[in-house]
Scaffold this motif. Structure first.
Motif, PDB file in Angstrom:
ATOM      1  N   LEU A  43      -2.844   8.032  -7.563  1.00  0.00           N
ATOM      2  CA  LEU A  43      -2.288   8.937  -6.490  1.00  0.00           C
ATOM      3  C   LEU A  43      -1.146   9.642  -7.083  1.00  0.00           C
ATOM      4  O   LEU A  43      -0.625  10.644  -6.565  1.00  0.00           O
ATOM      5  CB  LEU A  43      -1.752   8.028  -5.346  1.00  0.00           C
ATOM      6  N   ALA A  44      -0.586   9.452  -8.191  1.00  0.00           N
ATOM      7  CA  ALA A  44       0.817  10.000  -8.935  1.00  0.00           C
ATOM      8  C   ALA A  44       0.444  11.331  -9.010  1.00  0.00           C
ATOM      9  O   ALA A  44       1.478  12.054  -8.511  1.00  0.00           O
ATOM     10  CB  ALA A  44       0.826   9.563 -10.201  1.00  0.00           C
ATOM     11  N   PRO A  45      -0.737  12.136  -9.330  1.00  0.00           N
ATOM     12  CA  PRO A  45      -0.674  13.724  -9.165  1.00  0.00           C
ATOM     13  C   PRO A  45      -0.443  14.299  -7.828  1.00  0.00           C
ATOM     14  O   PRO A  45       0.197  15.108  -7.756  1.00  0.00           O
ATOM     15  CB  PRO A  45      -1.837  13.969 -10.032  1.00  0.00           C
ATOM     16  N   LEU A  46      -0.908  13.505  -6.832  1.00  0.00           N
ATOM     17  CA  LEU A  46      -1.012  14.002  -5.629  1.00  0.00           C
ATOM     18  C   LEU A  46       0.507  13.941  -5.044  1.00  0.00           C
ATOM     19  O   LEU A  46       1.012  14.991  -4.314  1.00  0.00           O
ATOM     20  CB  LEU A  46      -1.813  13.516  -4.566  1.00  0.00           C
ATOM     21  N   MET A  60      -5.125  12.999   5.629  1.00  0.00           N
ATOM     22  CA  MET A  60      -5.751  13.661   4.479  1.00  0.00           C
ATOM     23  C   MET A  60      -6.187  12.348   3.612  1.00  0.00           C
ATOM     24  O   MET A  60      -7.440  12.362   3.172  1.00  0.00           O
ATOM     25  CB  MET A  60      -4.775  14.357   4.030  1.00  0.00           C
ATOM     26  N   ILE A  61      -5.086  11.424   3.233  1.00  0.00           N
ATOM     27  CA  ILE A  61      -5.601  10.288   2.522  1.00  0.00           C
ATOM     28  C   ILE A  61      -6.174   9.136   3.495  1.00  0.00           C
ATOM     29  O   ILE A  61      -7.016   8.649   3.032  1.00  0.00           O
ATOM     30  CB  ILE A  61      -4.048   9.920   1.815  1.00  0.00           C
ATOM     31  N   GLY A  62      -5.305   8.694   4.263  1.00  0.00           N
ATOM     32  CA  GLY A  62      -5.791   7.433   5.118  1.00  0.00           C
ATOM     33  C   GLY A  62      -7.039   7.635   5.824  1.00  0.00           C
ATOM     34  O   GLY A  62      -7.544   6.498   6.321  1.00  0.00           O
ATOM     35  N   ALA A  74       0.806  -1.188  -0.041  1.00  0.00           N
ATOM     36  CA  ALA A  74       0.008  -0.027  -0.074  1.00  0.00           C
ATOM     37  C   ALA A  74       1.079   1.270  -0.016  1.00  0.00           C
ATOM     38  O   ALA A  74       0.576   2.285  -0.621  1.00  0.00           O
ATOM     39  CB  ALA A  74      -0.921  -0.142   1.102  1.00  0.00           C
ATOM     40  N   ILE A  75       1.860   1.067   0.882  1.00  0.00           N
ATOM     41  CA  ILE A  75       2.647   2.628   0.820  1.00  0.00           C
ATOM     42  C   ILE A  75       3.496   2.674  -0.557  1.00  0.00           C
ATOM     43  O   ILE A  75       3.925   3.958  -0.892  1.00  0.00           O
ATOM     44  CB  ILE A  75       3.677   2.340   2.167  1.00  0.00           C
ATOM     45  N   GLN A  76       3.660   1.838  -1.169  1.00  0.00           N
ATOM     46  CA  GLN A  76       4.149   1.929  -2.718  1.00  0.00           C
ATOM     47  C   GLN A  76       3.578   2.656  -3.286  1.00  0.00           C
ATOM     48  O   GLN A  76       3.858   3.355  -4.080  1.00  0.00           O
ATOM     49  CB  GLN A  76       4.919   0.642  -2.963  1.00  0.00           C
ATOM     50  N   ARG A  77       2.089   2.270  -3.198  1.00  0.00           N
ATOM     51  CA  ARG A  77       0.988   3.058  -3.922  1.00  0.00           C
ATOM     52  C   ARG A  77       0.833   4.317  -3.729  1.00  0.00           C
ATOM     53  O   ARG A  77       0.628   5.290  -4.522  1.00  0.00           O
ATOM     54  CB  ARG A  77      -0.269   2.240  -3.938  1.00  0.00           C
ATOM     55  N   LEU A  83      -6.004  20.236  -8.706  1.00  0.00           N
ATOM     56  CA  LEU A  83      -6.117  18.816  -9.034  1.00  0.00           C
ATOM     57  C   LEU A  83      -7.621  18.530  -8.816  1.00  0.00           C
ATOM     58  O   LEU A  83      -8.305  18.904  -7.594  1.00  0.00           O
ATOM     59  CB  LEU A  83      -5.107  17.920  -8.392  1.00  0.00           C
ATOM     60  N   PRO A  84      -7.998  17.694  -9.603  1.00  0.00           N
ATOM     61  CA  PRO A  84      -9.275  16.985  -9.398  1.00  0.00           C
ATOM     62  C   PRO A  84      -9.164  15.829  -7.998  1.00  0.00           C
ATOM     63  O   PRO A  84      -9.316  14.500  -8.445  1.00  0.00           O
ATOM     64  CB  PRO A  84      -9.968  16.360 -10.379  1.00  0.00           C
ATOM     65  N   VAL A  85      -8.871  16.255  -6.889  1.00  0.00           N
ATOM     66  CA  VAL A  85      -8.369  15.232  -5.909  1.00  0.00           C
ATOM     67  C   VAL A  85      -9.270  14.358  -5.482  1.00  0.00           C
ATOM     68  O   VAL A  85      -9.147  13.070  -5.256  1.00  0.00           O
ATOM     69  CB  VAL A  85      -8.161  16.084  -4.390  1.00  0.00           C
ATOM     70  N   LYS A  86     -10.610  14.536  -5.475  1.00  0.00           N
ATOM     71  CA  LYS A  86     -11.755  13.743  -5.060  1.00  0.00           C
ATOM     72  C   LYS A  86     -11.793  12.602  -6.243  1.00  0.00           C
ATOM     73  O   LYS A  86     -11.702  11.324  -5.760  1.00  0.00           O
ATOM     74  CB  LYS A  86     -12.916  14.366  -5.215  1.00  0.00           C
ATOM     75  N   ASP A  87     -11.764  12.968  -7.439  1.00  0.00           N
ATOM     76  CA  ASP A  87     -11.779  11.956  -8.679  1.00  0.00           C
ATOM     77  C   ASP A  87     -10.560  10.942  -8.620  1.00  0.00           C
ATOM     78  O   ASP A  87     -10.612   9.699  -8.904  1.00  0.00           O
ATOM     79  CB  ASP A  87     -11.812  12.803 -10.115  1.00  0.00           C
ATOM     80  N   LEU A  88      -9.227  11.546  -8.410  1.00  0.00           N
ATOM     81  CA  LEU A  88      -8.025  10.839  -8.265  1.00  0.00           C
ATOM     82  C   LEU A  88      -8.003   9.993  -7.149  1.00  0.00           C
ATOM     83  O   LEU A  88      -7.676   8.871  -7.564  1.00  0.00           O
ATOM     84  CB  LEU A  88      -6.921  11.988  -8.197  1.00  0.00           C
TER      85      LEU A  88
END
Lengths: 502, 502
Positions: free
Chosen positions: B451-454, B306-308, B218-221, B440-445
């Motif tokens: 996650l790459a753009p974030l 923010m993510i988790g 998961a952390i690599q993602r 960025l469209p964070v919600k969609d991403l």
């Protein structure tokens, strides 16, 4: 000249020891899971620590110590222990300071290139990719020998003497001749009249976590203190002691080769035992760290060969192993287990050799090193010579450099004169066992699984001294004799006669 | 005065950095499996490395650098990057050199005693065993503040400013007042009108090796580079970066608390991401290592909170978790999972707090530290004050020192003024998310698990700079605003309104 004291000397040695401890930790870490991408950073760290170490060991303060206590009247001001430490300090100082700094650094770089070239040559399975750097390393070492040489009979004697004080080509030639003949005789007899054991059960599957659980318990029975060590995975097993309370061992595993893990971990635990049991008075001194490799190896081999290949030991240990791994060993009898365990066969790879054929691998390397330094053997001819000797001494010929001359990293790192210590370790171990048998009922103790007296004997006669005595001194005091290869030959003759039903 | 160059400065900084790297490795090792008996030896090694470090950072060569580049005409000889490095060098130099060496060493010893007393007090569950050393530590720190203080408004401001340049009591009082009120409002609403989620499935058993396998993937993602890190077991999780290619994380495990491992490893991987992505031009400089704790924490909390704690993220991630652990999660719906995952409840222990109540733990410590340094609060009264504040702010009262004032090691180590950074990290993380959402469209991403753009946004706006900008500068540049706690409050309000079905 300012008056210096034993404390000044001890402080310098302590700083050296602390830097060595940091380097040891960084080295262990590099081989046990350091992130892959971090290699260049680690090289930079080690290079910095090594340069600090050299600055402490040969810098201005070290020069003053060397000058001051180099005078007998000042040396007499030191305690007996400190006098011994100064002599060690002095010989290390002379060795390191007699090489011009630029040449020393050039050699370090060459050794680093040598390892890279060796790795590249292994990947391509092509000795010639590595031969040019090897030639330069040998050239540089020949120059070092010119700086170091005093009254040694031959150039190669200089190297031998650094790894094993007092060792000479003359002595080794005689020892190795005796071994060559003796081993050849045993092997011929086994071939002519022996009954080959069945060792197929050694390939049965045992899960790595089960192997780990067994060996971790077993080495504690052999005396290894788990509070002062740990066991990690690596590619080429080793023991690294940071200090006497931190002697870490490592191993590799294969689910279908539990013998490798058992004997490998017994072996490394033997090194660990030595490190864990050095007298605390040598903390932060070169007597704690700079132990001659032959004597260190005698203790790992005592565990691996004297104990780990002993039928008496397996009388008490095999039931434990069976209980740990019933699926793999439940149907095997002790006698059957021991015969398979001891099966001997020539191999191309030194680190896979059994105790009977192992010294032949060393003798081959010794003869080649001697030819390189005393007879200026050209480096281009090495591979053929290597292969010819394997065929002559072991009856097997490498069909690739990988299983031949490229198998060891030692020369690539600039280490020459080091290999003979491995063979000496075997001989010392057997001589220690023989001396122990005069004082202790070793057979009964092994059969009863009571190893404590054997551990105490080694602590008293070997481990406590660390490097404060030479291997020859330890051997003489513990066994009452100088090195006698006959004990090793007698032991192997008896063991293999039993196993091969002669 | 000899002319010095940028290279002289860089060489000094590099030696500092290499010694820091050695200390970092030794520290990591001590917490991840160093043999138990080796503690005293490790303390000796760290003490030696620290003294070398201090000698390099404040010794004669450092003095000369400070004098030389302290002159504007000489400073102008340096590149822009090197000028920035010198200013950092100078402020560290002034901080370290302004304490008399004897007092500095006495403080180090006191901090070591403090940790021992803290451990002993924890074993006896008795704060009074530790209070006398704590009092001495505070006394010594008050004296340091006298050496350091320039124009700071209060003594405690001096400490705040060291951890977070520009931070003051005045600013923090306003920020924390806003948080106190805001959090109280949310909690009151949840209590009055919320539907309490069922989180019992979080205690279902998941074997540690399955937890390990999931979190490592998961952390690599989440962007963590496995070639530049590793994951080890420890008691109190942490990230230790040795360099940008070696950012190691650690965690603890419980088969019946997988949330702890998931959020804990996300968190440490966030620290690791920061370390792995600092611009290589800051290698071997204080801009690679000396990052303000608040900004570092904002990145670990970005991963963890923010993510988790994001419903959008779990939309894509929960199916993966289910697939990894079908036995534990096969019967749980996403909505049900997310509500349980977010359940909030007051705790006595800071490190076990959920994101909503966490800042209250910090505010309590902040108010106590401020009283200690600005109002000379007697140390004997601390425990009662601690317990009273927990009762007032969180509605829970410790019935033992272990779950109360003895829970953190910070003060025992002499670290005061450090806690507020933890809360700032929460606020920064929310403000970064809000700024990211504008671009960025964070919600969609998140919902797509892309996650790459974030990751790229954070590399560009935060990580690459290391410590070459202050937290305030990074925040201003990345978000266009100074710190606004309202973003964090808004986010929590919305998330908990959703989870508690307001």
């Amino acid at each position: 000249m300012t008056a210096l004291t034993g404390q000044t000397l001890r402080a310098n040695l302590k700083e050296q020891a602390l830097l060595e401890e940091a380097m040891a930790l960084a080295g262990w870490d590099q081989l046990t899971g350091m992130p892959q991408a971090s290699g260049d950073f680690r090289a930079e760290l080690q290079s910095y620590l090594a340069s600090r170490y050299l600055a402490v060991a040969t810098g201005e303060a070290a020069q003053e110590l060397n000058k001051y206590f180099g005078q007998p009247t000042h040396l007499a001001e030191l305690s007996t222990d400190d006098q011994a430490l100064f002599k060690r300090f002095q010989s290390d100082y002379v060795r390191d300071a007699s090489i011009p700094k630029a040449e020393y650094e050039a050699f370090q770089r060459l050794a680093s290139q040598g390892q890279d070239a060796w790795t590249a040559a292994r990947q391509a399975d092509d000795y010639q990719l590595y031969a040019p750097v090897l030639a330069k390393l040998i050239q540089a070492k020949r120059q070092f020998i010119r700086y170091w040489r005093k009254d040694e009979a031959t150039p190669y004697d200089v190297l031998l003497n650094q790894f094993e004080p007092g060792l000479t080509v003359d002595k080794l030639d005689r020892i190795f001749d005796q071994l060559k003949t003796g081993i050849a005789d045993i092997r011929q007899q086994l071939k002519d009249d022996g009954v080959e054991p069945d060792a197929s059960f050694l390939q049965r599957t045992v899960a790595v976590d089960k192997q780990r659980a067994y060996v971790w318990e077993a080495i504690q029975r052999l005396g290894y203190d788990a509070q002062k060590g740990r066991l990690d995975d690596t590619i080429h097993p080793f023991m690294q002691d940071l200090n006497r309370n931190d002697a870490r061992i490592t191993t590799r595993w294969s689910p279908n080769d539990y013998q490798m893990a058992i004997l490998g971990v017994y072996h490394e635990a033997g090194h660990g035992l030595f490190a864990q049991n050095i007298d605390s008075k040598w903390d932060y001194t070169p007597f704690n760290k700079g132990i001659a490799m032959s004597i260190h190896e005698s203790q790992s081999l005592f565990n691996e060969v004297m104990i780990g290949r002993s039928k008496d030991f397996w009388t008490s240990e095999f039931p434990r192993l069976q209980a740990a791994w019933p699926a793999a060993l439940g149907d095997i009898e002790l006698e059957q287990f021991y015969r398979g365990w001891m099966k001997t066969a020539p191999t191309l790879i030194r680190t896979e050799a059994d105790p009977l054929t192992y010294p032949l691998h060393i003798i081959i390397r010794y003869e080649i090193e001697k030819a390189l330094f005393n007879d200026d053997l050209p480096v281009a001819d090495l591979e053929k010579l290597w292969n010819d000797k394997y065929e002559a001494y072991l009856g097997v010929r490498p069909d690739s450099a990988l299983t031949g001359i490229l198998q060891d990293i030692h020369w690539a790192s600039g280490d020459f004169g080091y290999f003979p210590s491995y063979a000496l370790g075997h001989l010392y171990a057997a001589q220690f066992l023989q001396a122990m048998e005069k004082e202790l009922p070793v057979k009964d103790l092994l059969q009863a699984g009571n190893l404590a007296p054997l551990i105490a004997w080694r602590r008293e006669h070997v481990w406590q001294y660390g490097a404060s005595k030479t291997p020859a001194e330890i051997l003489q005091t513990a066994t009452g004799e100088s090195l006698q290869p006959s004990y090793w030959l007698k032991l192997q003759t008896e063991r293999y006669a039993d196993v091969y039903q002669l």
